[in-house]
Design a protein around this motif. Structure first.
Motif, mmCIF file in Angstrom:
data_model
loop_
_atom_site.group_PDB
_atom_site.id
_atom_site.type_symbol
_atom_site.label_atom_id
_atom_site.label_comp_id
_atom_site.label_asym_id
_atom_site.label_seq_id
_atom_site.Cartn_x
_atom_site.Cartn_y
_atom_site.Cartn_z
ATOM 1 N N UNK A 174 21.876 -6.931 -18.878
ATOM 2 C CA UNK A 174 22.395 -5.615 -19.264
ATOM 3 C C UNK A 174 23.726 -5.733 -19.991
ATOM 4 N N UNK A 175 24.473 -6.816 -19.715
ATOM 5 C CA UNK A 175 25.813 -6.972 -20.315
ATOM 6 C C UNK A 175 25.766 -7.031 -21.841
ATOM 7 N N UNK A 176 24.706 -7.590 -22.412
ATOM 8 C CA UNK A 176 24.667 -7.758 -23.865
ATOM 9 C C UNK A 176 24.494 -6.441 -24.604
ATOM 10 N N UNK A 177 24.153 -5.377 -23.884
ATOM 11 C CA UNK A 177 24.011 -4.075 -24.536
ATOM 12 C C UNK A 177 25.201 -3.152 -24.256
ATOM 13 N N UNK A 178 26.173 -3.618 -23.463
ATOM 14 C CA UNK A 178 27.307 -2.762 -23.126
ATOM 15 C C UNK A 178 28.113 -2.430 -24.384
ATOM 16 N N UNK A 179 28.343 -1.162 -24.578
ATOM 17 C CA UNK A 179 29.082 -0.710 -25.760
ATOM 18 C C UNK A 179 28.205 -0.457 -26.967
#
Length: 549
Positions: free
Chosen positions: A346-351
């Motif tokens: 999920x971190x790679x889609x943050x922002x």
């Protein structure tokens, strides 16, 4: 022909003759010529201009462009929110024909907040709307960096939360990025970089360095002792600063990112007393910042506190970038940080597809594609109603079966009757999918085990928060969840003996003279109104503390 821009949303009101006369007290009339610059982009200004005759063009002249954004005629005034907050201008204002202007010192405008509520509200409302418009039409500064870079995300969050006009150029997806870097002589490994008006390049600047460039008040090495230091500028901290400064206390406010706290990310707060039509968290915060400044409180952004110590009978606060401040008393209003979903990748889609706030900027990034929201509290409900007015469909996911368990009834009713909202009960996110952008999420019913795939382009997460108290663990009594204990719960017999047998005041921590308010306080009611009330009440306790000391 200079055709004046129509005022469709209240951003460009025309002042009455009586209002111009009020502003003229302490101001000066000045003849101006066509082509003369009144406000220059990138430069600070301490003058408020009222157009008496002639016309003025508002221009975006960044990167070799010369776009006319607005035309204003007699009776209108220039400026936007940054003028009141000491920021540099993000636009240029130039005369398009000969005329006359009234020039008023900005300090005089700030004084109007106290003496002329009608005029001050007219100006403040226009300035708030104009800042929103600038975010959409002015390029501002540029951030070039990878969407996978934590520092890129940090700079973007700082810019978005402070509502600074900017453009993000993704190194991974934008073909212009590499050419721009080559033109600037910057290697990709040196990113992120901030480009200011094509003239200055900051390589991976700190928040304080970026804030200083824009004109935001940032920490300096101060050794004088404040009566009150407020740590955190959410609703609780801003209330403490307003009441502390208005009571004559020398007050400083330290904020790590931006004023407003979690409330500042809310598109509309509808259950706050005195605002029957609701108010956005951003507007509430901006008004409080100006109000605190009127009374003399100093708000410093990018001031992350990392330590609390004692020095010569005072409280010493250490900042992440090396500075220190001394205070006779401290109010802890650090709030909490957002919890993140425990979903792989999920971190790679943050922002870029996963968000922890739902404001107009996030809504603009989503377009009209369907979105999903995770959470069952008021923040999730407010986001659902807001986004349902912008996108094709909203999927609200809650782990329990009862939407009213932690959401206010008025929000439950709005959510359940909205035609573009589907509530998925007993549902949790198990997977996020997409190549470069978020394309879908896999959800699971936690009762039946049945899985489904929802095609969404954005995922908003509102699943609670963790108190920002890691830096206090060895100095203040915390509860099992990390929230600050206050009043009888903070009582420590050893501490009591050192303080002449005095028991802590209701909002006082285990450390005498240090108080906690708002979301960071153990047992607090997580509501904006409650936080504001605690901030005000803490100042009363501080006066009592001074009387007893």
């Amino acid at each position: 022909m200079n055709v004046e821009t129509p005022d469709e949303v209240g951003a460009y009101p025309r002042l009455s003759e009586a209002q111009v006369a009020t502003l003229a007290v302490g101001g000066a009339q000045r003849a101006v010529r066509a082509g003369e610059t009144l406000v220059r982009a990138g430069a600070p200004s301490d003058e408020f201009f009222v157009i008496l005759s002639g016309t003025v063009a508002i221009v975006d002249d960044d990167a070799g462009q010369h776009r006319v954004l607005r035309i204003h005629g007699p009776g209108r005034f220039l400026g936007e929110l940054g003028l009141l907050e000491g920021q540099v201008a993000f636009y240029t204002a130039e005369m398009t024909e000969d005329g006359e202007v009234l020039v008023v010192p900005v300090q005089r405008i700030r004084a109007l907040v106290e003496h002329d509520p009608v005029l001050s509200d007219l100006i403040l409302r226009a300035y708030l709307i104009r800042r929103c418009q600038l975010l959409d039409i002015v390029s501002g500064f540029r951030i070039i960096g990878s969407c996978y870079s934590p520092d890129t995300l940090r700079l973007r969050e700082f810019a978005v939360r402070n509502r600074l006009p900017h453009t993000w150029i993704d190194l991974e997806r934008d073909r212009r990025a590499e050419q721009l870097l080559r033109d600037l002589g910057v290697a990709p490994e040196d990113t992120p970089v901030v480009i200011w008006r094509g003239e200055r390049v900051l390589r991976n600047p700190t928040n304080a360095e970026l804030g200083h460039l824009i004109g935001l008040p940032v920490p300096t090495m101060l050794r004088e002792v404040c009566d009150l230091i407020v740590v955190g500028a959410g609703p609780a901290g801003l209330a403490a600063s307003v009441y502390g400064a208005s009571d004559g206390l020398d007050t400083s406010v330290l904020e790590a990112i931006a004023a407003g706290g979690q409330a500042g990310t809310s598109s509309r707060i509808e259950n706050y007393l005195g605002f029957p039509a609701g108010i956005s968290g951003t507007e509430l915060a901006e008004r409080a910042v100006i109000q605190a400044g009127k009374f003399g409180a100093r708000l410093l952004v990018s001031a992350e506190v990392v330590g609390l110590e004692a020095e010569d009978g005072h409280h010493l606060l250490r900042l992440a970038e090396g500075g220190t401040l001394l205070g006779r008393t401290v109010v802890l209003a650090t709030g909490a940080r957002y919890r993140k979903l425990a979903v792989t990748g999920i971190e790679r889609f943050e922002g870029t597809g996963v968000y922890y706030a739902a404001t107009h900027q996030e809504a603009a990034m989503c377009g009209v594609d369907p979105v999903a929201i995770v959470g069952g509290g008021n923040s999730a409900g407010q986001a659902t109603v807001f986004l349902a007015g912008h996108v094709e469909h909203v999927h609200l996911l809650i782990r329990d079966g009862d939407l009213g368990k932690s959401m206010s009834r008025y929000l439950v009713e709005q959510v359940e009757r909205h035609p573009r909202v589907t509530v998925h009960r007993n549902t949790e996110v198990r997977e996020v999918t997409g190549v470069s952008d978020l394309e879908a999420i896999v959800v699971e019913n936690n009762r039946t085990g049945e899985r489904d795939k929802l095609a969404v382009r954005a995922l908003f997460v509102f699943i609670g928060a963790i108190p920002r108290t890691a830096w206090l663990a060895d100095t203040i009594a915390l509860d099992a969840h990390g929230f600050v204990r206050t009043g009888p719960d903070a009582h420590d017999p050893a501490e009591q003996r050192r303080d002449s047998g005095r028991r802590p005041l209701p909002l006082e921590t285990s450390r005498p003279g240090v108080f906690a308010v708002g979301d960071v306080r153990s047992g607090s009611v997580k509501r904006v109104a409650s936080a504001v009330g605690e901030g005000a009440m803490a100042v009363r306790h501080i006066h009592e503390y001074f009387e007893r000391s």
